[in-house]
Design a protein around this motif. Structure first.
Motif, PDB file in Angstrom:
ATOM      1  N   ASN A  90       0.803  -1.193   0.098  1.00 23.01           N
ATOM      2  CA  ASN A  90      -0.160  -0.199  -0.067  1.00 23.01           C
ATOM      3  C   ASN A  90       0.766   1.025   0.006  1.00 23.01           C
ATOM      4  O   ASN A  90       1.673   1.520   0.973  1.00 23.01           O
ATOM      5  N   GLN A  93      -1.839   5.964  -2.173  1.00 25.06           N
ATOM      6  CA  GLN A  93      -2.351   6.912  -3.167  1.00 25.06           C
ATOM      7  C   GLN A  93      -2.274   6.044  -4.234  1.00 25.06           C
ATOM      8  O   GLN A  93      -1.518   5.060  -4.596  1.00 25.06           O
ATOM      9  N   TRP A  94      -3.275   6.244  -5.072  1.00 23.83           N
ATOM     10  CA  TRP A  94      -3.386   5.626  -6.592  1.00 23.83           C
ATOM     11  C   TRP A  94      -2.067   5.907  -7.500  1.00 23.83           C
ATOM     12  O   TRP A  94      -1.641   6.803  -7.213  1.00 23.83           O
ATOM     13  N   ARG A  95      -1.866   4.736  -8.374  1.00 27.46           N
ATOM     14  CA  ARG A  95      -0.744   5.100  -9.316  1.00 27.46           C
ATOM     15  C   ARG A  95      -1.428   4.740 -10.594  1.00 27.46           C
ATOM     16  O   ARG A  95      -2.145   3.735 -10.982  1.00 27.46           O
ATOM     17  N   SER A 109      -7.582   4.164  -3.265  1.00 31.59           N
ATOM     18  CA  SER A 109      -6.349   3.928  -3.784  1.00 31.59           C
ATOM     19  C   SER A 109      -5.884   2.338  -3.471  1.00 31.59           C
ATOM     20  O   SER A 109      -4.540   1.788  -2.810  1.00 31.59           O
ATOM     21  N   GLN A 111      -5.142  -0.987  -5.217  1.00 29.70           N
ATOM     22  CA  GLN A 111      -4.907  -1.562  -6.664  1.00 29.70           C
ATOM     23  C   GLN A 111      -4.201  -2.886  -6.525  1.00 29.70           C
ATOM     24  O   GLN A 111      -3.146  -3.142  -5.937  1.00 29.70           O
TER      25      GLN A 111
END
Length: 209
Positions: A90, A93-95, A109, A111
């Protein structure tokens, strides 16, 4: 110490280039099936080793000359692992590229492998339509980017797409991540399964005809 990094020469460009060259007409379904199967092979391999790509999109799908043929054909390969992560890792935040991200990625966030499957669905939907994924999500254009964080719109699947392709897309683009099929299961879907050779083809195998 000096290192030499050798990479394949990608003379065929990207899937994004090919879609753009279709001028909004899209690619024939036979091509879409073939490219989808190759992309799935790559995703299955990535997930097998507990990684998530996080940035699957047409621009990161490259056309590489097929060494098995002399006809100038290409195979597609996944590139750009700069944002890849281990599963369960983790970053807070999203990527990736927002247009191709799932709701759980943008909102929470989160994924994991199902997020890559959502991105695959976005790519597959672009191939036969010739349209960018954002164009297929009314009200979710990047100009209203903040709207995407409230909820990721389910894309509209055009009526002209075949039933088997539609079923494949629904298996990728389920809003709830737990309802999306894994890469391994999608690999067995009729949309990408190679047709068995006909009896006539089997009979003439190895013969000069």
């Amino acid at each position: 110490m000096v290192y030499n990094l050798l990479l394949e020469f990608v003379s065929g460009g990207t899937l994004g280039d090919l879609i753009e060259k279709s001028n909004g007409h899209g690619l024939p379904e036979a091509e879409v099936k073939r490219y989808t199967r190759s992309i799935l092979e790559g995703i299955k391999h990535i997930h097998k080793f507990d990684y998530v790509h996080c940035d699957l999109k047409p621009e990161n799908i490259l056309f590489v000359p097929n060494p098995a043929t002399s006809t100038g054909s290409f195979v597609v390969k996944i590139s750009d692992f700069g944002l890849a992560k281990k599963t369960k890792e983790n970053y807070g935040q999203w990527r990736g590229t927002p247009t191709y991200l799932s709701s759980e990625a943008l909102n929470d966030s989160e994924q994991e492998p199902p997020s890559d499957i959502w991105s695959l669905g976005c790519i597959v939907l672009e191939m036969p339509t010739g349209k960018s994924f954002s164009d297929l999500k009314p009200g979710c254009e990047l100009e209203v980017f903040h709207y995407m964080f409230d909820h990721v719109c389910t894309p509209k699947i055009p009526a002209e797409i075949s039933g088997v392709a539609r079923d494949f897309l629904k298996s990728c683009l389920a809003t709830r991540s737990c309802e999306r099929l894994t890469a391994e299961k999608l690999f067995l879907h009729p949309f990408v399964v190679r047709p068995k050779p006909s009896k006539a083809a089997r009979h003439t195998k190895g013969k000069v005809v």
